[in-house]
Structure formats: structure tokens, C-alpha cells
Design a protein around this motif. Sequence first.
Motif, short mmCIF file in Angstrom:
data_model
loop_
_atom_site.label_atom_id
_atom_site.label_comp_id
_atom_site.label_asym_id
_atom_site.label_seq_id
_atom_site.Cartn_x
_atom_site.Cartn_y
_atom_site.Cartn_z
N ARG A 274 80.65 113.82 -16.90
CA ARG A 274 80.23 112.62 -17.58
C ARG A 274 81.29 112.43 -18.77
O ARG A 274 81.72 111.04 -18.93
N LEU B 4 81.19 108.32 -19.58
CA LEU B 4 79.78 107.88 -19.84
C LEU B 4 79.33 108.55 -20.99
O LEU B 4 78.44 108.22 -21.87
N VAL B 5 79.94 109.75 -21.38
CA VAL B 5 79.49 110.37 -22.68
C VAL B 5 80.57 110.64 -23.50
O VAL B 5 81.71 110.89 -23.02
N LYS B 6 80.42 110.38 -24.80
CA LYS B 6 81.52 110.60 -25.77
C LYS B 6 81.58 111.87 -26.29
O LYS B 6 80.44 112.52 -26.74
N THR C 257 81.54 103.29 -15.24
CA THR C 257 82.78 103.77 -15.00
C THR C 257 83.80 102.88 -14.27
O THR C 257 84.87 103.34 -13.50
N ARG D 22 82.09 98.08 -22.04
CA ARG D 22 80.73 97.77 -21.97
C ARG D 22 80.27 96.59 -22.35
O ARG D 22 78.99 96.20 -21.76
N ASP E 275 75.39 107.59 -25.17
CA ASP E 275 75.79 108.52 -24.08
C ASP E 275 74.85 108.28 -23.04
O ASP E 275 73.81 107.88 -23.17
N VAL E 276 75.61 108.04 -21.71
CA VAL E 276 74.75 107.97 -20.51
C VAL E 276 74.48 109.26 -19.73
O VAL E 276 75.40 109.82 -19.31
#
Lengths: 305, 326
Positions: free
Chosen positions: A51, A56-58, B144, B149, B324-325
Motif C-alpha cells: 500500500r 495508498l498509505v503514507k 493508484t 486525489r 491512508d487507504v
Amino acid sequence: MTNGNATLVVKDLRKKIGKKEIIKGLSFELKKGEVFGFLGPNGAGKTTTIRMLVGLVKPTSGQILLCGYDLHREFSKAVRQIGCIVENPELYPYLTGWENLEHFVRMVPDIPKNRIKEVVELVGLQNRIHDRVSTYSLGMRQRLGIAQALLGKPKILILDEPTNGLDPVGIREMREFIRFLAEKEGLTVLVSSHLLSEIQLMCDRVAIMAKGEIIRIDTVEYLLAEQERVIWKVEPLEKAKALLEEETVIIGEEDGTLITHYDAEKVSLWNEKLVKAGIKVSEIHTKLPTLEDLFIELTEGETID
Amino acid sequence: MINLVYNEMIKIVRKKRLLIIAAIIAVLVALFTYAQLKRVQSIQEQLGTTDWRAQLQQQIIDTQNRLNSSGLSEEWRKFLQIRLQQQQYYLDHDINPSAPGAPTFMRMFAENSIDLFIPLMVMVIAADLVSSEASGGTIKLLLTRPVKRWKILLSKYIAMILSVSFILLSLGALSYLISGVVFGFSGWTLPLLTGFSVHGEELDTANVHLISQWKYLLMEFGLVWFVSLVVGTLTFMLSVLMRSTAAVMGIMLAALISGAILSTMVSSWESAKYLFMVNLRLTDYVSGMAPPINGMTLGFSMTVLAVWGLAALIISFIVFTKRDVY
Ligand SMILES: Nc1ncnc2c1ncn2[C@@H]1O[C@H](COP(=O)(O)OP(=O)(O)O)[C@@H](O)[C@H]1O
Ligand SMILES: [Mg+2]
């Protein structure tokens, strides 16, 4: 140590959620045309790492370079280099496969229209591409997921547990397809799995992960050769054990068999010794270690939890 | 950007949301048309079918008599004169005030659905715009792509605005067409009274004047659109914050219904006027109904709604771009 071939470079990647450090400083590099495996039990941090790699995730700290572009600073350019499936291949079930692909093509300005047809043929979904995704089997969804990932002609393909839930035929096809992409199309492929057998069959190099750390990175052959075992079915057991212990380490005993390390040079000699001593050797075979064996070995006795 | 909005519109259309909403509106309009027809019929039974002209004539004479009497305040006199003008128009143009045409029905339908029915329909569209991507996992594919965003969220917001506009258009069109079959399609130029304001307990009629119904309708639909956008934006924020579309709908539903109940009983709880849900009935200010809490005006309510909407929009964008996803 970054060389010109490196397509994906990760430097000291960390992620904290709350107080808990889930990823504890990963560093690795992937080369063009190789299949790289992330191997680790559930909860090792494979998905979390992936991710972070796809934005998607920092990350809490650390750096990710995709074909030289810094993911944090040049997001669009960096992400343009990758195609991915994170966990399950989730697409819009109420659209057809084709419409799903059109949807993603519209989001990237420089993908030509005929690319959809190309990738559909590549993954072999021509017959069902105009059906709704809700009617697809898991295997077909997985293929559509791959088609989606390949749309933008990425240099790096990132797949999280790509064979999860597939039947044996599906698994083999997926494996061959991944090899094909790496060898013939020159892609860098990163796959994760919790099954050693999987990784062993398709990867060139593997990183073994546990509890948010990479314990070891090596080529698959090397890792396996080092960890390969020999199973001896012998009678009487006690006498054979004593003789073998003179030569090597007995690493296990299981219902009437002894387990030792594999050593291509020596196994026949050991066998000769046993036979000469009048021991009945009814079976000798080599066995690849299970992931659990590897783990216990590498973490010196820590169990997978 | 156009491509992104197009994507979002396709998803909304293919989920058949707009179609379902249009169908619900059509059914409801038909229902209310029938109810209205029954009402008109029962009034006509009481008064006799031809009698409404005589009755209107009588009302006009009454008004004239009151105008002639002494001791009338200047304001009141002016108001009565305007009333007279309106009644005279009905008589001259052969309009039965209790048997309205389609534009009148359209206006009443919009006025009565502004605080609950329309917000509910808007909610159905906005509630799953973001939450369904999160719960379906498709958000991972959206985020992605080489697209920032905020652009993805903006495209969804624009799609929400377009859908809301479509809902209101179809509400207008369906209520006009369906009721028109029964009541006739005329009445666009009917003069209506507006300009009331309430000061304390007093109805201030100083600025009351007549405008044609089509202008009145335009004004009211503008207000309905504004209310819908604010409700849509609030739902949109919840949709960003939560994965579960059901939870988003639950919260919005609770807020809207509590608003409808509160506005009938909050006159003594003054600070309730800062809640968005008691400020939804903007059209009441136009038709001169007393607001739920003293001191509320059209400007006040619109400001409150705008502030809520803006805050929701800002929160949506900050959360969506930062989080965060998983
Ligand atoms: N959103 C989250 N919040 C807190 N902890 C999480 C979250 N996601 C994952 N974790 C934890 O991080 C660890 C790694 O999870 P994950 O990356 O999914 O592992 P894997 O994919 O290797 O099975 C697990 O211990 C999990 O409990
Ligand atoms: Mg995982």
C-alpha cells in the motif's frame, strides 16, 4: 549502491499506526525483468508495504523511488510507472469488464484506445469482456484486475497475493503469465505470498518478512538449497541416528524417519555408511522446507504468530 | 477533469440511481395529484361548481368595503389593495383560485418537499459516492492512477451537483406534466403575493407585491436547489468519512427528520436556529409563513446553510487527500 537497472528502490521505509510500528525500516531494490517475492505469514506487513509502494498509505518515514521518481514528491509521474492489484481484484460489478477498463483508461491521458483490446487479449478474456463483472468467477476477476494493471504499460507490476483463492489450474496460469511478463516484456514484478511453494516457483529473488521486518533477501535457489532437507526412512532408528550424528546434524524425527540437512556431495556417502553398518535404508528423499521451517530457522526458534 | 466527471456520471447512471429517483418522484407526484384532485372536488361539492365566481365577487366586495372604512393603517390599506388586484385578476382571467393549474401544483409540491422529500432523494445519490468506493475496494484502483486525489474528489463533487440538478429538473418536469394532465397546463402568469417579512410577532406587509407565478417558481426552485446542494454536500462529507453507505444514510435521515420535528417545537430554544436542519424551509420566507424561531430571515437561513456546506466541503477535501487507504 543504487545501480542503473533498479526500477524500484525503497530506503528505510517505516510505518507507525498509533503507537505501533507496523513496518520497521525496509530497504530493498528491484531490477528490471525480475520477479521479486515478498514472503511472510499473515500479518507480516506485506500488504501494508505494498500500500505504501502504490501511494495508498503514507509512510511515516523513508523513501520510495519508482523508475527514479520519488513517490512522495512526484506522485503522478511515479505512479504512472506502476500497475497494481492490492489484496482482491475489486472492480465495479455493475459495469462490464470492458467498461471497467474504459473507466480507467479515461483517467490516464496518454493511453491509446486500442490498448484495451491488447490487454484483454493478453489476459485471454475476449469471450466474456462484454459481460458484467458481477457474473465473473474469481479467476476472471483476477485476470481483469491484471488487465487493468497493465493498461498503462507499466514498468513495474505489483501484485498482492495474486494466486489467493484460485484453483490449481488458475494458479499455474497466473504463474506462467507472471514469468512471461518478466521475461518477455521486461517488467519488474513484485508479488507477495504467504506460501513458499508459490514464491519458489515464480520468483527470482525473495525477501522474507516477519513482523514488519525483512529477515533476509536472497535468490530463491540459494535460500532453498541451503534449507533443503533429506528424509531418511531407516531401521533400526536409534542405531542410524547415532551413525548419522557422527556426520551431520539431525534436525528432526518424524514417525520412523530422520531429517538432516541436504548436502549434494555427502548424501550418498552417508547412505553407504548406514548400509555397511547393516541398517535397512528403505527410503531417502529430499524435501523443501515449509515456510514455517524456514522461519523457525531464520528467526532462531521464534514461531509465527 | 471532464473525463473524470464523465466516469462518475457513468457510475451513477449505471447504478440506476437516477432512474429509481425519477420513478419515485413520478409515483409521488401522481399520488399527490390524485389527492389534490379529490380536495378540489370536495370543495366544489360544498360550494357548487359554478359558484366560485360569485364567491370571488363577494370577496372582492368585502375587501373593497374594508378599504373604504376609516381607521385603517397605511400599510394595511396597501396590502388590501394588492389583495384586491390579485382577486380581480382571478376573476378577469376566469381562474378558480381553489382549482389550480399545473404550475401551481408544481409550486406547492416543491414547497412541501423542500425539507424532507427532496433532501432524501439527494441523499440517495450523495450517500454512496465515496463510501461505496471504499467499501467495494475500488478506491484503491482510483487512487493508484496518476491523478491527484483532490481532482478525483472534485470530479465526484461535480457529479453530485449535476445529479442534484437533474433530480430537481425531473421533479419540476414530472410534477408539471403529470399534474397538468389533470389540472391543465396553464397558470404561468398567475399573480402571487410575496415580500412578506416577520418582525417579532407582527407580519410586516410593507413590501408585499405581486409577481407572476413563473418568476415565483424560478425563485423557489433556486432556493430548493440551494438547499439540495447543502444537503448533498453534508451527505458527501459523511460519505468521505465513512465506509458504510447505510451509516451515512442513517445519520442523514436522523438529522433531516429531527429537523422536521424540531422546527415545529423549537420556538423557545433560540440557539437551535444555528442547526442546518431547521433552516431548510427557505421557500416559507417567500410565501410569508412564520419561521420556526423568531428573528430568522431568508438571509440568516441561507448564511447558516452556506456555512455548514462550506465547512463540510473543506473537511471532505482535507480528509480525502490526507488519509491512508486501507
Ligand atoms: N489499519 C490498520 N490499523 C492498525 N493495524 C493494522 C492496520 N492494517 C494492518 N495492521 C497491522 O499491520 C500488520 C501487517 O498487516 P498486513 O500488512 O495486512 O500483513 P500481511 O499482508 O503480510 O498479511 C498486522 O499486524 C496488522 O494487524
Ligand atoms: Mg495481506
